[in-house]
Design a protein around this motif. Sequence first.
Motif, PDB file in Angstrom:
ATOM      1  N   GLY A 157      -3.515   3.948 -11.194  1.00  0.00           N
ATOM      2  CA  GLY A 157      -4.641   3.718  -9.480  1.00  0.00           C
ATOM      3  C   GLY A 157      -4.714   6.413  -8.976  1.00  0.00           C
ATOM      4  O   GLY A 157      -3.868   6.434  -9.250  1.00  0.00           O
ATOM      5  N   LYS A 158      -5.570   5.606  -7.360  1.00  0.00           N
ATOM      6  CA  LYS A 158      -4.830   6.836  -6.672  1.00  0.00           C
ATOM      7  C   LYS A 158      -4.448   7.023  -5.514  1.00  0.00           C
ATOM      8  O   LYS A 158      -4.456   5.699  -4.870  1.00  0.00           O
ATOM      9  CB  LYS A 158      -6.792   7.168  -6.211  1.00  0.00           C
ATOM     10  N   TRP A 159      -3.787   7.432  -5.448  1.00  0.00           N
ATOM     11  CA  TRP A 159      -1.984   7.544  -4.590  1.00  0.00           C
ATOM     12  C   TRP A 159      -2.205   9.465  -3.742  1.00  0.00           C
ATOM     13  O   TRP A 159      -2.700  10.319  -4.042  1.00  0.00           O
ATOM     14  CB  TRP A 159      -0.810   7.562  -5.504  1.00  0.00           C
ATOM     15  N   GLU A 160      -2.156   8.878  -2.260  1.00  0.00           N
ATOM     16  CA  GLU A 160      -1.664  10.216  -1.911  1.00  0.00           C
ATOM     17  C   GLU A 160      -1.201  10.221  -0.892  1.00  0.00           C
ATOM     18  O   GLU A 160      -0.355   9.384   0.244  1.00  0.00           O
ATOM     19  CB  GLU A 160      -3.421   9.643  -0.365  1.00  0.00           C
TER      20      GLU A 160
ATOM     21  N   VAL B 150      -3.258  12.321  -5.555  1.00  0.00           N
ATOM     22  CA  VAL B 150      -3.095  12.512  -7.329  1.00  0.00           C
ATOM     23  C   VAL B 150      -3.535  10.811  -7.767  1.00  0.00           C
ATOM     24  O   VAL B 150      -3.522   9.330  -7.738  1.00  0.00           O
ATOM     25  CB  VAL B 150      -1.496  13.187  -7.325  1.00  0.00           C
ATOM     26  N   ARG B 151      -3.509  11.042  -9.860  1.00  0.00           N
ATOM     27  CA  ARG B 151      -3.707   9.955 -10.224  1.00  0.00           C
ATOM     28  C   ARG B 151      -2.896   9.274 -11.164  1.00  0.00           C
ATOM     29  O   ARG B 151      -1.666  10.156 -11.475  1.00  0.00           O
ATOM     30  CB  ARG B 151      -5.299  10.030 -11.263  1.00  0.00           C
ATOM     31  N   GLY B 152      -2.422   8.509 -10.883  1.00  0.00           N
ATOM     32  CA  GLY B 152      -0.412   7.920 -11.046  1.00  0.00           C
ATOM     33  C   GLY B 152      -1.365   7.084 -12.459  1.00  0.00           C
ATOM     34  O   GLY B 152      -1.944   7.365 -13.526  1.00  0.00           O
TER      35      GLY B 152
ATOM     36  N   ASP C 242       0.671  -1.353  -0.284  1.00  0.00           N
ATOM     37  CA  ASP C 242       0.015   0.292  -0.049  1.00  0.00           C
ATOM     38  C   ASP C 242       1.090   1.258  -0.087  1.00  0.00           C
ATOM     39  O   ASP C 242       0.496   2.536  -0.158  1.00  0.00           O
ATOM     40  CB  ASP C 242      -0.932   0.293   1.016  1.00  0.00           C
ATOM     41  N   ILE C 243       1.834   1.041   0.596  1.00  0.00           N
ATOM     42  CA  ILE C 243       2.655   2.298   0.524  1.00  0.00           C
ATOM     43  C   ILE C 243       4.090   2.757  -0.737  1.00  0.00           C
ATOM     44  O   ILE C 243       4.768   1.742  -0.736  1.00  0.00           O
ATOM     45  CB  ILE C 243       3.631   2.494   2.124  1.00  0.00           C
TER      46      ILE C 243
ATOM     47  N   GLN D 276      -1.450   3.871  -1.251  1.00  0.00           N
ATOM     48  CA  GLN D 276      -2.650   3.924  -2.642  1.00  0.00           C
ATOM     49  C   GLN D 276      -4.089   4.218  -1.912  1.00  0.00           C
ATOM     50  O   GLN D 276      -4.252   3.489  -0.496  1.00  0.00           O
ATOM     51  CB  GLN D 276      -2.861   2.228  -2.372  1.00  0.00           C
ATOM     52  N   LYS D 277      -5.459   4.773  -2.375  1.00  0.00           N
ATOM     53  CA  LYS D 277      -6.105   5.087  -2.080  1.00  0.00           C
ATOM     54  C   LYS D 277      -7.170   3.467  -2.178  1.00  0.00           C
ATOM     55  O   LYS D 277      -7.403   3.384  -3.843  1.00  0.00           O
ATOM     56  CB  LYS D 277      -6.487   6.189  -2.768  1.00  0.00           C
TER      57      LYS D 277
END
Length: 525
Positions: free
Chosen positions: A494-497, A504-506, A473-474, A524-525
């Motif tokens: 995917g989406k990342w915080e 932000v979108r990856g 996840d990280i 990871q969101k």
Amino acid sequence: MNKLKTTSLICLLILLSNFSIGQTSDTLIIKNNSDRNWWAGIIGLGQLMPLQKDIDVNTYGKGFGNQIQPLLLSDQGDVIWSESPLHIILKSGQLTVTSKDKIIHSDGHQNLKGAYLHASNTYFPPSGKTPDEILFTSPQYNTWIELMYDQNQKDILKYAHAIKDNDYPAGVLMIDDNWQEDYGKWNFHEGRFDDPKAMMDELHDMGFKVMLWVCPFVSPDCDVYRALDKKGYFIKDKSGQTAMIRWWNGVSAVLDLSNPGAKKWFRDELQRLVDEYGVDGFKLDAGDARFYTGDLDLNGLTPNDHSKLYGEIGLDFPLNEYRAMWKMGGQPLAERLHDKNHSWEHLNMLIPQMLVEGIMGYPFSCPDLIGGGQYISFIDGAIIDQELIVRSAQCHALMPMMQFSVAPWRVLDAEHLQAVSRSIEIRQQHKDYILALARQAAKTGEPIMRPMEYNYPNQGFVNVVDQFMLGEDILVAPVVEKGARKRMVQLPKGKWETPSGKVVRGGKSLEFDVALDELLYFKQK
């Protein structure tokens, strides 16, 4: 006897002779490697992986300063294994692997992750145990850089109190080489330790667990040597005399741990330190396969096997640390990278070497010492790069373990010291997650710290070795270039915080601003 029978008999005798002295070998050749990327079980060369250039390396009696596995993995699901050391040649697209034992090549495991899990389950299954969990939940502190060969009670306590005075959390305190009376004479030196039991009690009261540095060598000019030599507890040369081994601290005898009596003696000495002084564990240094090479009688074992015998000692002491190892994947042993220089070049080796460590079955790993572990980089007159120490601490912060030696409060100004403190805060925020990954690794064998290619196969991440995944996840992207205040990150789809809460979108590479006190990581969101 006719000529044909005579020739056949001679050939048979030659074959049997070769077999009897261990000279038979197996060779595997893979001619076309254009569609494969390879990782080899040589941690000290991790910065070369996946293998990009032609190489010719033989791991018989050689560990390159670190852990070794007789293993190769490919991103197309190949697994190559042997029970004996490998000679690996990659030249002009052809991979040639030779071993004195059978080489097993299996494919069809789909990708790097599939290949690793097959190797782990088949050749070095996880034990279900971790080393002492404090290694993951708290920073470690090693007295080496601050005290070097002047290990003494007064200054060890001074170092420990400074850790607490600077609001660093207590963790493992490693007392390094030269606390002892002599190599092999494992008593606290009376001239440097007035009351070692009182010292241990004070360190424990402060919240530390304490490890002592030990090695398999015995100085030939002490009474312990004379007693053990009479019992035949040392490696001998082929003339039958006790061998004298040259190592970084001189010339010594080395314990023959294939001898049950020698193994029991060494283990009992360590247990005595536990029972008498309350020592919590041991930094088991040396043990490199190279110390068992030359004109020696190894009782039919390889130099690497003797390195493994030393590794087995640590299984009796959950708080342990090794730098050199052979074929002990899946076991509850803490493995540290070889000492690094205080340089940006060596900082750039941390991530790729740690990534190879994880996919070779050594998940419980430590990236050397923050700022570097080579003492010559910190002697009087040496130039300290404060930014390098900060970025090194940030690399450690979200790796399986984090270890200090040089005292940040001694060598850093207020700005850089605050940045190091921030890296400790980040680790404290994630220590439960790191510990959960360590416990998972003990059960499943999966690495704690993983290459991008491991989690996201065949998506263009095979050569990304300056960022890594912590579990599933990280994503962690430390700054490893001097003066950099921006950093490109390759984010999977995917989406990342970010730590600030920005999402932000990856699926692309993005550039981020990175302040001196900032470690770039994404959830990871």
